[in-house]
Scaffold this motif. Structure first.
Motif, PDB file in Angstrom:
ATOM      1  N   GLU A 249       0.983  -1.103  -0.404  1.00 28.81           N
ATOM      2  CA  GLU A 249      -0.434  -0.086   0.050  1.00 28.81           C
ATOM      3  C   GLU A 249       1.090   1.027   0.108  1.00 28.81           C
ATOM      4  N   LEU A 297     -10.479  -5.311  -0.997  1.00 34.41           N
ATOM      5  CA  LEU A 297     -10.635  -5.064   0.156  1.00 34.41           C
ATOM      6  C   LEU A 297     -11.786  -5.981   0.322  1.00 34.41           C
ATOM      7  N   THR A 321     -16.821  -3.285   6.941  1.00 36.31           N
ATOM      8  CA  THR A 321     -15.726  -3.520   6.170  1.00 36.31           C
ATOM      9  C   THR A 321     -15.696  -2.070   4.906  1.00 36.31           C
ATOM     10  N   ARG A 324     -13.130   0.004   6.951  1.00 40.08           N
ATOM     11  CA  ARG A 324     -11.940   0.128   6.213  1.00 40.08           C
ATOM     12  C   ARG A 324     -11.602   0.392   4.827  1.00 40.08           C
ATOM     13  N   ALA A 325     -12.663   0.200   3.946  1.00 41.45           N
ATOM     14  CA  ALA A 325     -12.479   0.317   2.494  1.00 41.45           C
ATOM     15  C   ALA A 325     -12.883   1.991   2.582  1.00 41.45           C
ATOM     16  N   HIS A 328      -9.270   3.595   4.456  1.00 40.18           N
ATOM     17  CA  HIS A 328      -8.588   3.209   3.119  1.00 40.18           C
ATOM     18  C   HIS A 328      -7.839   4.194   2.313  1.00 40.18           C
TER      19      HIS A 328
END
Length: 721
Positions: A249, A297, A321, A324-325, A328
């Motif tokens: 990343e 992801l 989820t 987190r996405a 990110h």
């Protein structure tokens, strides 16, 4: 007769011998002649072979000489032909001439002489070079190319542009069409190469174990010719700590050498006027790569309808989820994309800004659709914490989002910039989430009020409502700062429209509370959420008081209130957030209530027992009345037996409270009983009479008291037998 007897055999033998010799000689002569002829033939053959070898050798020599002459001829021709560099220099010289004539074009009767052969050789070499790469015979590697294609394509574009003003001349027009056709071919080749670099490298980056992304598809060619959960909630708060960035990343989106090639291609296409093609290919490739990254992801696009229909267990996982996405994307992906756009389109910052803005805004708005859909789902208590998680991630990342679009916003009218639209959208979603959070939390009041069950909890144990409410408040208070902010925003606003949309009322009890706070607010008044929390606690207390009345035994009524009160205090002291909000005064008041429940229990249960140990009525005219003494012992034995039988089945699950109760009972009952025995046991006849009336020793009494409140009813009679 004598002649007839002459020796004929001798004559015959002589003839035969000579004949053989002659034959032998003839045979030798024949052999000699045959050998001579054979030798002659052999020599002739050898001569023939040598002649053939000589001829073959001469032929090979001739062929070799011919090849050498042809090679020499080719070398001479090659040396005679100008190199690509030489032709390029001629083209540059011609471009210089045309450039010098641009200012005086109207005064020129005819254009300068056109180097048609050099132009034809130049474009032919480029066509051949492009064909080599397009056929797959060789991979384009600018570092090792004899012909630098990007420089050549740039020269070709300049040549086409320079020929255009003189296109009225037939020769110039023909040359312009020829170079323009090859230029278009060159740009189509660059377009394909541009997408291949973008696509292949991004897919290689995403092909790791666990990746769920699929291969991206090549978009249509953009060349000019084609431009036409109400249940007990005791789960932990979602972990919102930033995910650790992997090396993958943190690294650039593409290797530096690939980024440099992308930059060169973009520069060449933009310079040649193929801006639209370049931008569309880049946008499609990065859009595919970005959404493939989201997919890897685990974040897939979900419609609002699907979110509305989704079961809470599934939706809860999707929210985690999504968080987190979203983090990110904002903290890792967009900064990386920003850097890539700036490098590839260096020198063309306006293009870089526009392309990045379209990508980022489109992605964020798509992600926000999910957050808005969650805010619109049917409200239920278990959804509060996930909604607050979404609210917090939007709030906490807003400064980063502002920074991402600061350049774009500064270049547009503040009122019409996409960045302002995005900020308004996020603010609106936060408002919806806040309204839902206020409504859900305030619905807790309704849940407490409507919990009017008529069945008491066995053994006076902690009521399920108490567990539910306290655990809910414990987790809610972990968001106390966020909830204070939300309640303050709600307090300042009018009645949210979302309550009307759902066909419900404003949060129960909240409107009057808020109005009172507005009218009577001062520095010492609690903040809106704290006030709401205290209101919930008061409602819970009142509900438990009401439920305690379901017990017919007043002692058990007080045990029930002690159990629930101690559970509440333990939860408050174990959670710094809720303890801070309720303050010491509230805790002192509840502790005082607990002490009063304890006193009430002691009075209801043991006051009659202690009455058995009083001296009154035992002494009659200075003498102890044995019938009264015997009755006292009988009464005590029966009462203690009944208390033990009953209260050993009662439940005090808090070990400290259980110990405190047993110790306090022993401290009052055992010394009084021991003293009573010391004063009056002597008045009973030893033996059978003593065994009949004195059933407990002081130590036995203490042991039996230690069996109370453990939820296991037992009979002392069985144990004594």
């Amino acid at each position: 007769m004598e002649k007839e007897q002459s020796p004929l055999p001798q004559k015959s033998n002589s003839f035969s011998s000579s004949s053989r010799e002659e034959k032998l000689r003839e045979s030798d002569r024949s052999l000699s002649l045959g050998a001579i002829k054979f030798e002659e033939r052999r020599e002739k053959q050898e001569t023939d072979y040598k002649e053939e070898d000589r001829i073959e050798e001469e032929k090979e020599n001739d062929d070799k000489e011919q090849e050498e002459r042809e090679e020499a001829s080719k070398e001479n021709v090659k040396e005679a032909e100008p190199s690509f560099i030489a032709i390029s220099e001629e083209i540059d010289h011609f471009l210089g001439i045309l450039a010098s004539l641009q200012d005086v074009q109207d005064q020129i009767s005819e254009p300068p002489e056109l180097p048609e052969s050099n132009i034809e050789k130049f474009v032919a070499m480029l066509e051949k070079e492009i064909a080599t790469y397009e056929s797959g015979e060789q991979k384009w590697s600018p570092d090792h190319d004899e012909i630098c294609l990007l420089d050549a394509f740039n020269r070709l574009h300049k040549l086409t542009s320079a020929l255009t003003p003189f296109s009225s001349d037939a020769r110039y027009n023909h040359a312009m069409n020829r170079t323009g056709s090859v230029l278009h071919h060159a740009m189509t080749f660059l377009e394909d190469e541009f997408f291949s670099l973008l696509d292949e490298n991004s897919r290689a980056k995403q092909q790791d174990p666990g990746s769920t992304s699929s291969k991206t598809k090549r978009p249509p060619s953009f060349s000019r010719q084609q431009q036409q959960p109400h249940q007990q909630h005791e789960q932990d708060r979602c972990d919102l700590a930033p995910a650790e960035s992997s090396t993958n990343e943190d690294s650039p989106t593409y290797p530096p050498d690939v980024v440099e090639r992308l930059r060169g291609i973009a520069t060449a296409m933009i310079s040649a006027g193929y801006v639209t093609e370049c931008c569309e290919v880049f946008s499609v490739a990065r859009h595919n790569a970005f959404h493939a990254g989201l997919s890897s992801l685990g974040c897939e696009k979900i419609s609002i309808d699907d979110v509305q229909k989704m079961a809470w267990d599934s939706l809860e996982g999707e929210i985690a989820t999504w968080i987190r996405a979203f983090r990110h994307s904002i903290t890792v992906s967009f900064p990386s994309e920003r850097e890539l756009f700036d490098i590839v389109f260096s020198g063309h910052q306006d293009i870089a800004n526009t392309l990045f803005s379209h990508l980022a805004l489109g992605a964020i708005f798509q992600l926000l659709n999910f957050a808005e859909a969650v805010a619109m789902t049917k409200r239920s208590p278990e959804k509060l914490f996930k909604m607050l998680d979404i609210y917090e991630i939007l709030r906490d990342l807003m400064p980063t989002i502002d920074a991402i679009f600061s350049i774009e916003a500064s270049e547009e009218e503040p009122s019409s910039s996409p960045a302002m639209d995005l900020k308004s959208e996020i603010s609106a979603i936060q408002s919806r989430l806040g309204e839902a959070a206020v409504a859900i939390f305030c619905d807790l009041e309704s849940s407490i009020k409507t919990d009017t069950g008529k069945t008491p909890v066995p053994g006076g144990a902690v009521h399920p409502l108490t567990r539910y409410v306290m655990n809910y408040l414990k987790y809610a208070c972990e968001y106390k700062n966020t909830l204070e902010q939300i309640f303050q925003d709600y307090q300042r606003s009018e009645k949210p429209s979302s309550f009307d949309d759902d066909g419900g009322d404003a949060p129960s009890g909240s409107t009057s509370n808020h109005e009172n706070q507005k009218n009577n607010s001062n520095a010492n008044d609690p903040k809106p959420f704290t006030a709401q929390l205290m209101e919930v606690m008061e409602l819970l207390h009142a509900n438990l008081e009401s439920k305690s009345k379901l017990y017919k035994d007043q002692a058990l009524c007080n045990i029930f209130l002690m159990n629930n009160g101690r559970y509440i205090m333990k939860k408050i002291k174990g959670a710094a957030e809720i303890n801070e909000l309720l303050r010491d005064a509230w805790c002192r008041k509840r502790s005082s209530d607990l002490r009063q429940y304890h006193k009430n229990y002691q009075r209801e249960t043991w006051s009659k027992v202690l009455a058995c140990f009083r001296d009154g009525e035992l002494n009659v005219r200075g003498n102890v009345s044995k019938p009264v003494l015997k009755e006292r012992f009988k009464s005590f034995n029966a009462m203690f037996d009944e208390i033990h039988k009953t209260q050993s089945s009662w439940v005090v699950s808090d070990e400290q409270l259980q110990s405190e109760l047993r110790v306090s009972i022993s401290a009052v009952v055992v010394p009084a009983y021991r003293s009573f025995l010391g004063r009056y046991s002597q008045y009973l006849d030893p033996g059978r009479q003593t065994e009949k009336y004195i059933k407990f020793g002081a130590d036995d009494l203490e042991n039996y008291i230690d069996e109370l409140f453990d939820g296991n009813p037992s009979s002392m009679a069985r144990r004594r037998t």
